[in-house]
Design an enzyme around this catalytic site. Structure first.
Site, PDB file in Angstrom:
ATOM      1  N   HIS A 190       8.523   1.384   0.838  1.00 49.85           N
ATOM      2  CA  HIS A 190       9.082   0.670   1.984  1.00 49.85           C
ATOM      3  C   HIS A 190       9.190  -0.832   1.695  1.00 49.85           C
ATOM      4  O   HIS A 190      10.152  -1.484   2.107  1.00 49.85           O
ATOM      5  CB  HIS A 190       8.219   0.900   3.222  1.00 49.85           C
ATOM      6  CG  HIS A 190       8.301   2.292   3.770  1.00 49.85           C
ATOM      7  ND1 HIS A 190       9.476   2.858   4.219  1.00 49.85           N
ATOM      8  CD2 HIS A 190       7.354   3.246   3.939  1.00 49.85           C
ATOM      9  CE1 HIS A 190       9.252   4.089   4.644  1.00 49.85           C
ATOM     10  NE2 HIS A 190       7.966   4.343   4.485  1.00 49.85           N
TER      11      HIS A 190
ATOM     12  N   CYS B 299      -5.682   6.079  -0.315  1.00 48.11           N
ATOM     13  CA  CYS B 299      -4.670   6.018   0.742  1.00 48.11           C
ATOM     14  C   CYS B 299      -4.295   7.414   1.225  1.00 48.11           C
ATOM     15  O   CYS B 299      -4.571   7.772   2.352  1.00 48.11           O
ATOM     16  CB  CYS B 299      -3.435   5.262   0.269  1.00 48.11           C
ATOM     17  SG  CYS B 299      -2.132   5.203   1.537  1.00 48.11           S
TER      18      CYS B 299
END
Length: 362
Positions: free
Chosen positions: A43, A164
């Site tokens: 992103h 993550c």
């Protein structure tokens, strides 16, 4: 050290020489062993989310402590560690009420009046640190509250994805959704985060775990990791299939992609009183919502930054799950690559076909 630099959105990362500072108070210098290639980085690389440039992306890492600064009490050189972007202070209102991933104190970051941690070796210009970590590099300099020591028996090329993908996916199951044994769970999106959520739902004792993804190989992998059913997320009948097989919808729907359609699908899978948890990074202008009838049916919609984790406790527990054979990290990792192939890994993420690429350092 060598690091992968993002200089402009939408351009390939370049491998450059970067100078890293010595650890200051409460800081830890880590020799990076492995780092996962996460869609969240994409992103920023593609410019969908803004960030000061140039920067070193990467936030899902494991390594070995090389040096510690003054006042560090929980780590020492030689400790294997997993990093986490949700660094915490331990004393703000979020931390002391058990919401460490929402820490509001900037004390874990360097102030603007302090020298930068990272600079380009060529001209000494600042390289901005991304998400407190910047892990696509041979070394990381982070706050001590952005990493945690783990069992030395844990392979670091597997441990990195705990930082993550697994922390987020499993955290959503154990914390944000608080899945109870026997409840039904649907996971929309079977990338690294979604597969971790499937595996965690199995550990939590979910009665039925339904994996939804448009890629057949990912659905098959979800079944291997504990899903009881798999549905093509791209099918027009996907929501109806899940509602029918669960006789009214699921207790929990976990969205793990970050696409508008997947958020809407997650809401459409809910039974009366069910909860949809959005984990993916949606387009910044997008809104996910509940209809008036959804509200009358007591359905709920929530976000869960990093799964609402308590990472200093969660990551060692996840390591123990792996070492006991309960958590399957090997199946989540699709390939191991050198740093020079980082752009290839991002290309595969854009195609949406792979699960997790891991960059490994010698």
């Amino acid at each position: 050290m060598k690091a992968a630099i993002l200089s402009a959105p939408g351009t390939p990362l370049t491998i450059e020489e970067v100078t890293i500072a010595a650890p200051g108070p409460h800081e830890v210098l880590i020799r990076t062993a492995a780092v996962g290639v996460c869609r969240s980085d994409l992103h920023f690389v593609d410019g969908a989310y803004p960030h000061p440039l140039p920067t070193i992306p990467g936030h899902e890492a494991a390594g070995v402590v090389e040096a510690v600064g003054s006042e560090v009490t929980t780590l020492r050189p030689g400790d294997p560690v997993v990093t986490c972007l949700s660094a915490y202070c331990g004393h703000c209102d979020q931390c002391v009420t058990g919401h460490m991933s929402l820490c509001t104190d900037a004390g874990v970051k360097r102030r603007k009046d302090q020298p930068p941690r990272l600079t380009l070796a060529a001209d000494g210009s600042t390289v901005h640190q991304m998400l407190n970590l910047s892990a696509y590099a041979e070394q990381m300099l982070v706050h001590e509250h952005a990493c945690v020591a783990i069992d030395p028996d844990m392979p670091l090329d597997r441990a990195c994805v705990l930082g993550c993908a697994v922390t987020t996916g499993a955290g959503a199951i154990f914390h944000a959704a608080d899945v109870a044994p026997g409840e039904t769970v649907a996971v929309v999106g079977c990338g690294g985060i979604g597969l971790a959520a499937v595996n965690a739902a199995k550990i939590a004792g979910a009665g039925r775990i339904i994996a939804l993804d448009p890629v057949p190989e990912k659905r098959a992998l979800a079944l291997k990791l504990g899903a009881t059913d798999a549905v093509d997320a791209a099918a027009e009948t996907a929501a109806a299939e899940v509602v029918a097989m669960t006789q009214g919808g699921v207790h929990h729907a976990i969205e793990a992609v970050g696409r508008p359609a997947s958020g809407d699908l997650a809401v459409g899978l809910l039974r009366r009183g069910g909860t949809a948890t959005i984990l993916g990074m949606m387009p910044l202008t997008h809104k996910v919502g509940l209809s008036a009838l959804d509200l009358l049916a007591s359905k709920k919609l929530q976000g869960a930054l990093m799964g609402g984790n308590h990472f200093p406790v969660d990551i060692p527990r996840l390591v123990a799950f792996y070492l006991r054979g309960l958590l399957d990290l090997d199946s989540i990792i699709a390939e191991r690559i050198p740093l020079t192939r980082i752009n290839d890994a991002f290309a595969k993420l854009r195609q949406g076909d792979s699960t997790r690429s891991v960059v490994v350092f010698e």
